[in-house]
Design a protein around this motif. Structure first.
Motif, short mmCIF file in Angstrom:
data_model
loop_
_atom_site.label_atom_id
_atom_site.label_comp_id
_atom_site.label_asym_id
_atom_site.label_seq_id
_atom_site.Cartn_x
_atom_site.Cartn_y
_atom_site.Cartn_z
N LYS A 39 0.85 -1.19 0.00
CA LYS A 39 0.00 0.00 0.00
C LYS A 39 0.88 1.24 0.00
N ALA A 40 0.58 2.17 -0.93
CA ALA A 40 1.34 3.41 -1.03
C ALA A 40 0.41 4.60 -0.83
N ASP A 41 0.69 5.39 0.18
CA ASP A 41 -0.11 6.60 0.44
C ASP A 41 0.45 7.75 -0.38
N THR A 42 -0.43 8.43 -1.10
CA THR A 42 0.01 9.54 -1.95
C THR A 42 -0.13 10.87 -1.22
N GLY A 43 0.43 11.91 -1.85
CA GLY A 43 0.28 13.27 -1.33
C GLY A 43 1.14 13.60 -0.14
N ARG A 44 2.26 12.90 0.04
CA ARG A 44 3.12 13.24 1.19
C ARG A 44 3.82 14.58 0.95
N GLU A 45 4.18 15.24 2.04
CA GLU A 45 4.91 16.50 1.95
C GLU A 45 6.37 16.24 1.58
N ARG A 46 6.89 17.12 0.77
CA ARG A 46 8.31 17.04 0.44
C ARG A 46 9.13 17.75 1.51
N GLY A 47 10.40 17.40 1.58
CA GLY A 47 11.28 18.08 2.51
C GLY A 47 11.85 17.16 3.56
N THR A 48 12.90 17.63 4.19
CA THR A 48 13.62 16.82 5.18
C THR A 48 12.79 16.55 6.44
N ARG A 49 12.16 17.59 6.97
CA ARG A 49 11.41 17.41 8.22
C ARG A 49 10.20 16.51 8.06
N PRO A 50 9.37 16.71 7.02
CA PRO A 50 8.25 15.78 6.83
C PRO A 50 8.72 14.33 6.64
N SER A 51 9.84 14.15 5.95
CA SER A 51 10.37 12.80 5.73
C SER A 51 10.80 12.17 7.05
N ARG A 52 11.40 12.97 7.92
CA ARG A 52 11.82 12.45 9.22
C ARG A 52 10.62 12.03 10.05
N ARG A 53 9.55 12.82 9.97
CA ARG A 53 8.33 12.47 10.71
C ARG A 53 7.75 11.15 10.20
N LEU A 54 7.80 10.96 8.89
CA LEU A 54 7.30 9.72 8.30
C LEU A 54 8.09 8.52 8.81
N ARG A 55 9.42 8.67 8.83
CA ARG A 55 10.27 7.56 9.27
C ARG A 55 10.04 7.24 10.74
N ARG A 56 9.85 8.28 11.56
CA ARG A 56 9.58 8.04 12.98
C ARG A 56 8.26 7.28 13.15
N GLY A 57 7.34 7.46 12.20
CA GLY A 57 6.06 6.77 12.25
C GLY A 57 6.08 5.41 11.56
N GLY A 58 7.28 4.95 11.19
CA GLY A 58 7.38 3.62 10.57
C GLY A 58 7.09 3.58 9.09
N ARG A 59 7.17 4.74 8.42
CA ARG A 59 6.92 4.79 6.99
C ARG A 59 8.17 5.28 6.26
N VAL A 60 8.26 4.91 4.98
CA VAL A 60 9.41 5.27 4.16
C VAL A 60 8.97 6.20 3.03
N PRO A 61 9.55 7.40 2.94
CA PRO A 61 9.22 8.28 1.82
C PRO A 61 9.72 7.68 0.50
N ALA A 62 8.92 7.88 -0.56
CA ALA A 62 9.27 7.29 -1.84
C ALA A 62 8.71 8.13 -2.97
N VAL A 63 9.15 7.80 -4.18
CA VAL A 63 8.64 8.44 -5.39
C VAL A 63 8.37 7.34 -6.41
N VAL A 64 7.32 7.52 -7.20
CA VAL A 64 6.96 6.57 -8.26
C VAL A 64 7.02 7.30 -9.59
N TYR A 65 7.72 6.74 -10.59
CA TYR A 65 7.84 7.40 -11.88
C TYR A 65 7.94 6.35 -12.99
N GLY A 66 7.90 6.82 -14.23
CA GLY A 66 8.07 5.93 -15.37
C GLY A 66 6.81 5.75 -16.20
N LEU A 67 6.97 5.07 -17.36
CA LEU A 67 5.89 4.79 -18.31
C LEU A 67 5.23 6.07 -18.82
N GLY A 68 6.00 7.15 -18.89
CA GLY A 68 5.51 8.38 -19.47
C GLY A 68 4.54 9.16 -18.61
#
Length: 223
Positions: A7-36
């Motif tokens: 399961k991938a949750d969309t609409g996450r905030e970009r930036g260092t601090r939001p990413s740190r909050r995600l990791r503390r909550g047991g989630r990994v920031p990611a990006v999905v791209y490709g296929l035009g």
């Protein structure tokens, strides 16, 4: 073609601090791209990601991302880890089409026994441990094996020498070297002794021929 559903949750905030909050909550920031299509910023559950990667396929595991827009087949194109704790910091997912080839790197495993290298007290230097290949998602091998039986000291084996599974083709330079028969100090001593023995054997042959010639000449004189 076995895949892992994550399961991938969309609409996450970009930036260092939001990413740190995600990791503390047991989630990994990611990006999905490709296929035009446009890239999407997402986050995935750390435990789900670990489970998906804990297979023989490793980083080449086929992962079906459950997105708000629907499910999308993907593979991991880049994964960043903490240099000390080794926890996953960020993941790049590449969208893939099950009917089209994708370029991945698979582990390269050497098989066979290079007896000529062993007999000369040499060693095999594996200079390539992962092989870039092209294959459809369902044909991606967990590893590729390469036979080193014919390897000799001072010689090398190239990517073009590898017998790849059906549906798999090399993605890089076919002339790239993946294994070399190296000369060591023991090898040099072995070759020196071997040369000395050969020269000694040749000298004995010459002496034997000379002695035989002298005996023949003596027999001729007596007659």
């Amino acid at each position: 073609m076995a895949t892992n559903l994550v399961k991938a949750d969309t609409g996450r905030e970009r930036g260092t601090r939001p990413s740190r909050r995600l990791r503390r909550g047991g989630r990994v920031p990611a990006v999905v791209y490709g296929l035009g299509s446009a890239s999407e910023t997402v986050s995935v559950d750390q435990a789900d990601l670990r489970l998906a990667l804990n297979t023989e396929a490793g980083l080449n595991a086929l992962i079906t991302l459950d997105l708000d827009s629907g499910r999308q087949l993907s593979i991991i194109k880049d994964l960043q880890r903490h240099p000390v704790r080794r926890e996953v910091l960020h993941v790049d997912f590449l969208r893939i089409d099950p009917d089209h080839e994708v370029e991945v790197e698979v582990p390269l495993v050497l098989t066979g026994e290079a007896k000529k290298v062993t007999q000369a007290n040499g060693m095999i230097d594996q200079v390539m441990h992962r092989l870039p290949v092209l294959a459809k998602p369902g044909d991606i091998p967990t590893e590729v094996t390469a036979d080193v039986t014919d390897l000799e000291v001072g010689s090398s084996l190239r990517v073009s020498d590898i017998e790849l599974p059906s549906g798999v083709a090399p993605a890089g330079d076919p002339d790239a070297t993946f294994a070399v028969g190296l000369i060591t100090r023991s090898t040099k001593e072995f070759l020196r002794q071997q040369k000395a023995e050969e020269e000694g054997a040749e000298a004995l042959i010459v002496m034997g021929e000379a002695a035989a010639g002298e005996e023949a000449a003596a027999d001729t004189d007596e007659s």
